[in-house]
Design a protein around this motif. Sequence first.
Motif, PDB file in Angstrom:
ATOM      1  N   HIS A 240       0.861  -1.183   0.000  1.00 36.31           N
ATOM      2  CA  HIS A 240       0.000   0.000   0.000  1.00 36.31           C
ATOM      3  C   HIS A 240       0.893   1.227   0.000  1.00 36.31           C
ATOM      4  CE1 HIS A 240      -3.749  -2.234   0.846  1.00 36.31           C
ATOM      5  NE2 HIS A 240      -2.915  -3.061   1.449  1.00 36.31           N
ATOM      6  N   LEU A 241       0.547   2.198  -0.805  1.00 39.18           N
ATOM      7  CA  LEU A 241       1.348   3.406  -0.939  1.00 39.18           C
ATOM      8  C   LEU A 241       0.501   4.615  -0.553  1.00 39.18           C
ATOM      9  CD1 LEU A 241       4.039   4.695  -1.888  1.00 39.18           C
ATOM     10  CD2 LEU A 241       3.016   4.889  -4.170  1.00 39.18           C
ATOM     11  N   VAL A 242       0.920   5.300   0.513  1.00 31.57           N
ATOM     12  CA  VAL A 242       0.297   6.556   0.926  1.00 31.57           C
ATOM     13  C   VAL A 242       1.232   7.688   0.547  1.00 31.57           C
ATOM     14  CG1 VAL A 242      -0.380   7.957   2.921  1.00 31.57           C
ATOM     15  CG2 VAL A 242      -1.077   5.560   2.789  1.00 31.57           C
ATOM     16  N   VAL A 243       0.675   8.725  -0.063  1.00 26.59           N
ATOM     17  CA  VAL A 243       1.452   9.880  -0.506  1.00 26.59           C
ATOM     18  C   VAL A 243       0.880  11.124   0.159  1.00 26.59           C
ATOM     19  CG1 VAL A 243       2.147  11.276  -2.495  1.00 26.59           C
ATOM     20  CG2 VAL A 243       1.981   8.781  -2.721  1.00 26.59           C
ATOM     21  N   LEU A 244       1.739  11.903   0.822  1.00 29.78           N
ATOM     22  CA  LEU A 244       1.329  13.138   1.478  1.00 29.78           C
ATOM     23  C   LEU A 244       2.140  14.305   0.928  1.00 29.78           C
ATOM     24  CD1 LEU A 244       1.053  11.993   5.211  1.00 29.78           C
ATOM     25  CD2 LEU A 244      -0.771  12.170   3.509  1.00 29.78           C
ATOM     26  N   ARG A 245       1.466  15.407   0.691  1.00 33.20           N
ATOM     27  CA  ARG A 245       2.121  16.600   0.142  1.00 33.20           C
ATOM     28  C   ARG A 245       2.550  17.532   1.274  1.00 33.20           C
ATOM     29  NH1 ARG A 245      -1.293  19.510  -4.319  1.00 33.20           N
ATOM     30  NH2 ARG A 245      -2.673  19.928  -2.539  1.00 33.20           N
ATOM     31  N   GLU A 246       3.783  17.961   1.231  1.00 35.20           N
ATOM     32  CA  GLU A 246       4.286  18.892   2.234  1.00 35.20           C
ATOM     33  C   GLU A 246       3.511  20.211   2.158  1.00 35.20           C
ATOM     34  OE1 GLU A 246       8.692  20.442   3.628  1.00 35.20           O
ATOM     35  OE2 GLU A 246       8.159  20.623   1.507  1.00 35.20           O
ATOM     36  N   GLY A 247       3.243  20.798   3.316  1.00 33.75           N
ATOM     37  CA  GLY A 247       2.536  22.072   3.353  1.00 33.75           C
ATOM     38  C   GLY A 247       1.102  21.895   3.775  1.00 33.75           C
ATOM     39  N   ASP A 248       0.241  21.500   2.844  1.00 34.33           N
ATOM     40  CA  ASP A 248      -1.171  21.308   3.205  1.00 34.33           C
ATOM     41  C   ASP A 248      -1.495  19.883   3.623  1.00 34.33           C
ATOM     42  OD1 ASP A 248      -1.062  19.962   0.791  1.00 34.33           O
ATOM     43  OD2 ASP A 248      -2.627  21.152  -0.195  1.00 34.33           O
ATOM     44  N   LEU A 249      -0.546  18.954   3.487  1.00 34.40           N
ATOM     45  CA  LEU A 249      -0.708  17.547   3.833  1.00 34.40           C
ATOM     46  C   LEU A 249      -1.837  16.883   3.048  1.00 34.40           C
ATOM     47  CD1 LEU A 249       1.254  18.439   6.098  1.00 34.40           C
ATOM     48  CD2 LEU A 249       0.095  16.830   7.597  1.00 34.40           C
ATOM     49  N   GLY A 250      -1.991  17.292   1.787  1.00 33.27           N
ATOM     50  CA  GLY A 250      -2.923  16.610   0.902  1.00 33.27           C
ATOM     51  C   GLY A 250      -2.577  15.137   0.785  1.00 33.27           C
ATOM     52  N   TYR A 251      -3.608  14.292   0.684  1.00 33.94           N
ATOM     53  CA  TYR A 251      -3.482  12.836   0.866  1.00 33.94           C
ATOM     54  C   TYR A 251      -3.872  12.078  -0.397  1.00 33.94           C
ATOM     55  CZ  TYR A 251      -5.008   8.265   2.865  1.00 33.94           C
ATOM     56  OH  TYR A 251      -5.216   6.936   3.133  1.00 33.94           O
ATOM     57  N   TYR A 277       6.845  15.771  -1.711  1.00 39.57           N
ATOM     58  CA  TYR A 277       5.924  14.732  -1.249  1.00 39.57           C
ATOM     59  C   TYR A 277       6.687  13.703  -0.422  1.00 39.57           C
ATOM     60  CZ  TYR A 277       2.597  16.507  -4.720  1.00 39.57           C
ATOM     61  OH  TYR A 277       1.748  17.307  -5.452  1.00 39.57           O
ATOM     62  N   ARG A 278       5.974  13.100   0.499  1.00 35.21           N
ATOM     63  CA  ARG A 278       6.520  11.983   1.257  1.00 35.21           C
ATOM     64  C   ARG A 278       5.736  10.740   0.882  1.00 35.21           C
ATOM     65  NH1 ARG A 278      11.449  10.916   3.320  1.00 35.21           N
ATOM     66  NH2 ARG A 278      11.387   9.869   5.360  1.00 35.21           N
ATOM     67  N   PHE A 279       6.454   9.689   0.458  1.00 37.23           N
ATOM     68  CA  PHE A 279       5.859   8.408   0.079  1.00 37.23           C
ATOM     69  C   PHE A 279       6.067   7.432   1.237  1.00 37.23           C
ATOM     70  CE2 PHE A 279       6.023   8.487  -4.873  1.00 37.23           C
ATOM     71  CZ  PHE A 279       5.566   9.788  -4.877  1.00 37.23           C
ATOM     72  N   TYR A 280       4.998   6.683   1.575  1.00 38.79           N
ATOM     73  CA  TYR A 280       5.066   5.655   2.620  1.00 38.79           C
ATOM     74  C   TYR A 280       4.584   4.341   1.998  1.00 38.79           C
ATOM     75  CZ  TYR A 280       4.890   9.932   5.444  1.00 38.79           C
ATOM     76  OH  TYR A 280       5.099  11.192   5.961  1.00 38.79           O
ATOM     77  N   GLU A 293      10.081   4.732   3.496  1.00 38.83           N
ATOM     78  CA  GLU A 293       9.680   6.132   3.308  1.00 38.83           C
ATOM     79  C   GLU A 293      10.653   6.828   2.348  1.00 38.83           C
ATOM     80  OE1 GLU A 293       9.071   8.212   6.968  1.00 38.83           O
ATOM     81  OE2 GLU A 293       8.097   6.506   7.955  1.00 38.83           O
ATOM     82  N   TYR A 294      10.085   7.706   1.522  1.00 36.81           N
ATOM     83  CA  TYR A 294      10.859   8.434   0.505  1.00 36.81           C
ATOM     84  C   TYR A 294      10.401   9.880   0.454  1.00 36.81           C
ATOM     85  CZ  TYR A 294      11.113   3.587  -1.172  1.00 36.81           C
ATOM     86  OH  TYR A 294      11.269   2.211  -1.250  1.00 36.81           O
ATOM     87  N   THR A 295      11.329  10.750   0.105  1.00 38.39           N
ATOM     88  CA  THR A 295      10.978  12.123  -0.269  1.00 38.39           C
ATOM     89  C   THR A 295      11.087  12.230  -1.785  1.00 38.39           C
ATOM     90  OG1 THR A 295      11.837  13.019   1.809  1.00 38.39           O
ATOM     91  CG2 THR A 295      11.587  14.564  -0.025  1.00 38.39           C
ATOM     92  N   VAL A 296      10.046  12.781  -2.400  1.00 41.40           N
ATOM     93  CA  VAL A 296      10.003  12.949  -3.857  1.00 41.40           C
ATOM     94  C   VAL A 296       9.678  14.422  -4.139  1.00 41.40           C
ATOM     95  CG1 VAL A 296       8.848  12.303  -6.004  1.00 41.40           C
ATOM     96  CG2 VAL A 296       9.291  10.564  -4.246  1.00 41.40           C
ATOM     97  N   THR A 297      10.493  15.057  -4.964  1.00 37.86           N
ATOM     98  CA  THR A 297      10.307  16.464  -5.310  1.00 37.86           C
ATOM     99  C   THR A 297       9.786  16.568  -6.729  1.00 37.86           C
ATOM    100  OG1 THR A 297      12.096  17.129  -3.824  1.00 37.86           O
ATOM    101  CG2 THR A 297      11.432  18.708  -5.527  1.00 37.86           C
ATOM    102  N   MET A 298       8.677  17.287  -6.890  1.00 37.64           N
ATOM    103  CA  MET A 298       8.105  17.546  -8.207  1.00 37.64           C
ATOM    104  C   MET A 298       8.296  19.030  -8.530  1.00 37.64           C
ATOM    105  SD  MET A 298       7.120  14.536  -8.938  1.00 37.64           S
ATOM    106  CE  MET A 298       6.417  14.999 -10.521  1.00 37.64           C
TER     107      MET A 298
END
Length: 299
Positions: A240-251, A277-280, A293-298
């Motif tokens: 399962h992959l959860v992705v959260l956006r830094e700042g507003d924590l969009g899910y 983004y942080r990937f879990y 866990e990963y940090t991904v920059t777009m």
Amino acid sequence: MNDQFPVSTLRLALVVAGLVLALIAGFGIGRLNPHPSSVAGMSTTAGTDHTHPAGTPVHEHPEGGTEVGGLAVTSAGYTLAPLGGTFTAGRADEFRFRIQEAGQRPVTRFAIVHDKPMHLIVVRRDLTGYQHLHPTMAVDGTWSVPLTLPEPGIWRAYADFSTFTTDGVQTPVTLGVDLVVPGAYTPRELPPAARTATVDRFTVDFQGDPRIGVNAPMAFRVRIGDSTPTLERYLGAYGHLVVLREGDLGYLHVHPETELAGNALMFRLTVPGPGRYRFYLDFQVAGEVHTAEYTVTMP
């Protein structure tokens, strides 16, 4: 032919009857075909009604076609109502909440999605301390789960669930609420972007390039040294992959392809916009769940 029933009148009546029969047939066919989101073998992109059969090639979504969830306590007619939201750092406590609809009526009918009727994701606002929990529901619609928040700060809790409308349509919803742990709080910087993560004795790397507005494939491979462990199904899937956006924590909660590709976990992800983004990634080996866990920059 009787003069009181001319041929032209008969022809007009037959044409009208044919149109009526066509409309009835079309309505019946529409009733026999379920909504695309309920058809076996289809997966729904998070936050949209857009569906993709397994193996769909990379393609672009219309602008604004992917929306993150969890930004509000109320969405799609449902409200996340916590029964208390202040915790003591490091102390085991119980988080209790209800999902309410119009008139503050508690919702008690939920769909089973990946083996559970409710998925609760908890993370601190600096994107540390990730937890994936599964509350249980009492007959009055109150959900509860043991929860330990190890450090002070503001934490975000996401209730990820699906309900049924009155006409039986399944509706996926993600609601979010802040939880407070009083005390001195120093947020941590996100680790630099990387394609490899180490958790416990495992090394997990990913291939593929996430893209904004494009449904792109990603492959995750789990290793122990030079060997490949046997991945087990966890909550009905190999990961399962959860992705959260830094700042507003969009899910975003991204489900994988139903089978492994060789020894790789395959996902299809549409990134909604620029940012960090942080990937879990949750996966299970020998009955134990691990999270890479990963940090991904777009850009």
